[in-house]
Design a protein around this motif. Structure first.
Motif, PDB file in Angstrom:
ATOM      1  N   GLY A 237       3.528  -0.008 -10.638  1.00 50.52           N
ATOM      2  CA  GLY A 237       2.602  -0.768  -9.800  1.00 50.52           C
ATOM      3  C   GLY A 237       2.674  -0.272  -8.371  1.00 50.52           C
ATOM      4  N   GLU A 238       1.724  -0.707  -7.575  1.00 56.46           N
ATOM      5  CA  GLU A 238       1.718  -0.328  -6.162  1.00 56.46           C
ATOM      6  C   GLU A 238       3.010  -0.795  -5.501  1.00 56.46           C
ATOM      7  OE1 GLU A 238      -0.626  -2.196  -2.628  1.00 56.46           O
ATOM      8  OE2 GLU A 238      -1.946  -0.736  -3.573  1.00 56.46           O
ATOM      9  N   GLY A 239       3.569   0.070  -4.679  1.00 57.40           N
ATOM     10  CA  GLY A 239       4.795  -0.293  -3.986  1.00 57.40           C
ATOM     11  C   GLY A 239       6.057   0.009  -4.763  1.00 57.40           C
ATOM     12  N   ALA A 240       5.918   0.553  -5.976  1.00 51.37           N
ATOM     13  CA  ALA A 240       7.096   0.918  -6.768  1.00 51.37           C
ATOM     14  C   ALA A 240       7.629   2.248  -6.262  1.00 51.37           C
ATOM     15  CB  ALA A 240       6.739   1.004  -8.247  1.00 51.37           C
ATOM     16  N   LEU A 241       8.765   2.206  -5.603  1.00 53.23           N
ATOM     17  CA  LEU A 241       9.333   3.386  -4.967  1.00 53.23           C
ATOM     18  C   LEU A 241      10.712   3.675  -5.527  1.00 53.23           C
ATOM     19  CD1 LEU A 241       8.554   2.370  -1.269  1.00 53.23           C
ATOM     20  CD2 LEU A 241       7.193   3.908  -2.687  1.00 53.23           C
ATOM     21  N   ALA A 242      11.133   4.928  -5.436  1.00 54.31           N
ATOM     22  CA  ALA A 242      12.525   5.247  -5.710  1.00 54.31           C
ATOM     23  C   ALA A 242      13.384   4.581  -4.645  1.00 54.31           C
ATOM     24  CB  ALA A 242      12.732   6.763  -5.695  1.00 54.31           C
ATOM     25  N   THR A 243      14.620   4.269  -4.994  1.00 59.01           N
ATOM     26  CA  THR A 243      15.509   3.568  -4.061  1.00 59.01           C
ATOM     27  C   THR A 243      15.631   4.308  -2.743  1.00 59.01           C
ATOM     28  OG1 THR A 243      16.733   2.529  -5.863  1.00 59.01           O
ATOM     29  CG2 THR A 243      17.865   2.704  -3.750  1.00 59.01           C
ATOM     30  N   ILE A 244      15.772   5.625  -2.793  1.00 56.92           N
ATOM     31  CA  ILE A 244      15.939   6.398  -1.558  1.00 56.92           C
ATOM     32  C   ILE A 244      14.674   6.341  -0.705  1.00 56.92           C
ATOM     33  CG2 ILE A 244      15.175   8.661  -2.435  1.00 56.92           C
ATOM     34  CD1 ILE A 244      17.627   9.844  -0.900  1.00 56.92           C
ATOM     35  N   GLU A 245      13.504   6.255  -1.343  1.00 56.67           N
ATOM     36  CA  GLU A 245      12.262   6.118  -0.586  1.00 56.67           C
ATOM     37  C   GLU A 245      12.204   4.758   0.104  1.00 56.67           C
ATOM     38  OE1 GLU A 245       8.715   8.387  -2.786  1.00 56.67           O
ATOM     39  OE2 GLU A 245       9.719   6.938  -4.100  1.00 56.67           O
ATOM     40  N   ALA A 246      12.563   3.712  -0.627  1.00 57.61           N
ATOM     41  CA  ALA A 246      12.523   2.365  -0.046  1.00 57.61           C
ATOM     42  C   ALA A 246      13.471   2.248   1.142  1.00 57.61           C
ATOM     43  CB  ALA A 246      12.885   1.334  -1.117  1.00 57.61           C
ATOM     44  N   ILE A 247      14.671   2.819   1.011  1.00 56.66           N
ATOM     45  CA  ILE A 247      15.649   2.760   2.100  1.00 56.66           C
ATOM     46  C   ILE A 247      15.150   3.553   3.306  1.00 56.66           C
ATOM     47  CG2 ILE A 247      17.962   3.521   2.799  1.00 56.66           C
ATOM     48  CD1 ILE A 247      18.872   2.810  -0.069  1.00 56.66           C
ATOM     49  N   THR A 248      14.597   4.736   3.065  1.00 52.34           N
ATOM     50  CA  THR A 248      14.092   5.567   4.158  1.00 52.34           C
ATOM     51  C   THR A 248      12.986   4.858   4.919  1.00 52.34           C
ATOM     52  OG1 THR A 248      14.627   7.605   2.956  1.00 52.34           O
ATOM     53  CG2 THR A 248      13.014   7.782   4.726  1.00 52.34           C
TER      54      THR A 248
ATOM     55  N   GLY B  99       0.779  -1.235   0.000  1.00 52.93           N
ATOM     56  CA  GLY B  99       0.000   0.000   0.000  1.00 52.93           C
ATOM     57  C   GLY B  99       0.804   1.275   0.000  1.00 52.93           C
ATOM     58  N   LEU B 100       2.126   1.189  -0.215  1.00 54.55           N
ATOM     59  CA  LEU B 100       2.947   2.393  -0.214  1.00 54.55           C
ATOM     60  C   LEU B 100       2.892   3.069  -1.585  1.00 54.55           C
ATOM     61  CD1 LEU B 100       6.041   0.946   1.661  1.00 54.55           C
ATOM     62  CD2 LEU B 100       4.261   2.423   2.609  1.00 54.55           C
ATOM     63  N   HIS B 101       3.021   4.394  -1.575  1.00 54.89           N
ATOM     64  CA  HIS B 101       2.981   5.162  -2.819  1.00 54.89           C
ATOM     65  C   HIS B 101       4.184   6.091  -2.883  1.00 54.89           C
ATOM     66  CE1 HIS B 101      -1.061   3.775  -3.786  1.00 54.89           C
ATOM     67  NE2 HIS B 101      -1.359   3.966  -2.503  1.00 54.89           N
ATOM     68  N   SER B 102       4.739   6.242  -4.074  1.00 52.09           N
ATOM     69  CA  SER B 102       5.925   7.069  -4.260  1.00 52.09           C
ATOM     70  C   SER B 102       5.585   8.555  -4.212  1.00 52.09           C
ATOM     71  CB  SER B 102       6.576   6.737  -5.610  1.00 52.09           C
ATOM     72  OG  SER B 102       7.685   7.587  -5.847  1.00 52.09           O
ATOM     73  N   ARG B 103       6.559   9.336  -3.753  1.00 51.26           N
ATOM     74  CA  ARG B 103       6.433  10.795  -3.767  1.00 51.26           C
ATOM     75  C   ARG B 103       6.833  11.377  -5.113  1.00 51.26           C
ATOM     76  NH1 ARG B 103       8.279  12.011   2.329  1.00 51.26           N
ATOM     77  NH2 ARG B 103       8.903  14.067   1.618  1.00 51.26           N
ATOM     78  N   TYR B 104       7.337  10.527  -6.018  1.00 48.08           N
ATOM     79  CA  TYR B 104       7.797  11.001  -7.314  1.00 48.08           C
ATOM     80  C   TYR B 104       6.587  11.234  -8.214  1.00 48.08           C
ATOM     81  CZ  TYR B 104      10.718  11.451 -11.495  1.00 48.08           C
ATOM     82  OH  TYR B 104      11.343  11.918 -12.627  1.00 48.08           O
ATOM     83  N   ARG B 105       6.107  12.486  -8.214  1.00 46.24           N
ATOM     84  CA  ARG B 105       4.846  12.822  -8.870  1.00 46.24           C
ATOM     85  C   ARG B 105       4.958  12.967 -10.381  1.00 46.24           C
ATOM     86  NH1 ARG B 105       4.072  18.128  -5.897  1.00 46.24           N
ATOM     87  NH2 ARG B 105       6.295  17.860  -5.513  1.00 46.24           N
ATOM     88  N   LEU B 106       6.152  12.822 -10.921  1.00 38.66           N
ATOM     89  CA  LEU B 106       6.338  13.044 -12.355  1.00 38.66           C
ATOM     90  C   LEU B 106       6.376  11.758 -13.157  1.00 38.66           C
ATOM     91  CD1 LEU B 106       9.024  15.866 -12.233  1.00 38.66           C
ATOM     92  CD2 LEU B 106       6.567  16.065 -12.478  1.00 38.66           C
ATOM     93  N   ARG B 107       6.272  10.639 -12.506  1.00 41.53           N
ATOM     94  CA  ARG B 107       6.343   9.375 -13.225  1.00 41.53           C
ATOM     95  C   ARG B 107       5.254   8.452 -12.704  1.00 41.53           C
ATOM     96  NH1 ARG B 107      11.830   6.184 -12.682  1.00 41.53           N
ATOM     97  NH2 ARG B 107      11.063   5.976 -10.552  1.00 41.53           N
TER      98      ARG B 107
END
Length: 199
Positions: free
Chosen positions: A146-157, A134-142
């Protein structure tokens, strides 16, 4: 002629992010294995994450002959941050192994990350951990694949916030947020609203 860039964050000097990059300490050790195709990416959030954490290292390649040595530090319990069958959802509860984690993080598209696992069997053999659903990326330009697809820095944080609560690692995201805001500013508010604003 290329613009001069910062040797640390690799951004153009006019858009250097170093002032926003923290130096956070963590019990968890983070080893980021970056696919070479990601090095020249406009965001390259793996580099920002490695710079922002004292207990982190970034290695670039497809095959890592040194991987066995990197995983051999007996002070840490190595785990692969990658979804899959049998992956434990973070945070890990206290078990017989009370050592802090060595969190191995592949950096690349899903296809490239899977290739890293295929080319480095030691990775595929590590116990896996993953983030909650259920996590969502903060990267609003892309549009995320799928659900849970995060930038690496988001996943690590998120992983560190979960594993080391109540410690907070959100400061890692400051340069990431600045990159996104800079891209929005460059395209103009009207273009952003027309093409990317969620309704």
């Amino acid at each position: 002629m290329s613009r001069p860039s910062c040797p640390r964050c690799c951004r153009p000097l006019s858009h250097c992010l170093c002032v926003l990059i923290p130096r956070l300490s963590s019990c968890t050790r983070v080893l980021i294995l970056q696919h070479p195709d990601e090095v020249g990416h406009a965001l390259n959030t793996a580099r920002l994450a490695a710079l922002g954490l004292q207990n982190a290292q970034l290695q670039v390649g497809e095959v890592f002959p040194e991987l066995k040595a990197w995983l051999a530090d007996e002070a840490y319990s190595p785990h692969l941050l990658f979804p899959g069958e049998g992956a434990a959802i973070l945070p890990l509860t206290v078990s017989e192994d009370t050592r802090p984690l060595l969190l191995v993080v592949p950096d690349g598209t899903w296809r490239k990350a899977r290739k890293l696992l295929h080319l480095n069997p030691l990775l595929a053999g590590l116990p896996r951990v993953s983030l909650p659903a259920g996590l969502h990326s903060r990267y609003r330009l892309r549009k995320a694949p799928g659900e849970g697809a995060l930038a690496t820095i988001e996943a690590i944080t998120i992983a560190l916030n979960l594993q080391e609560a109540p410690a907070c690692f959100d400061a890692l995201l400051r340069p990431f947020d600045a990159l996104i805001e800079g891209q929005i500013a460059a395209m103009g508010a009207e273009t952003f609203q027309r093409n990317h604003q969620r309704t």
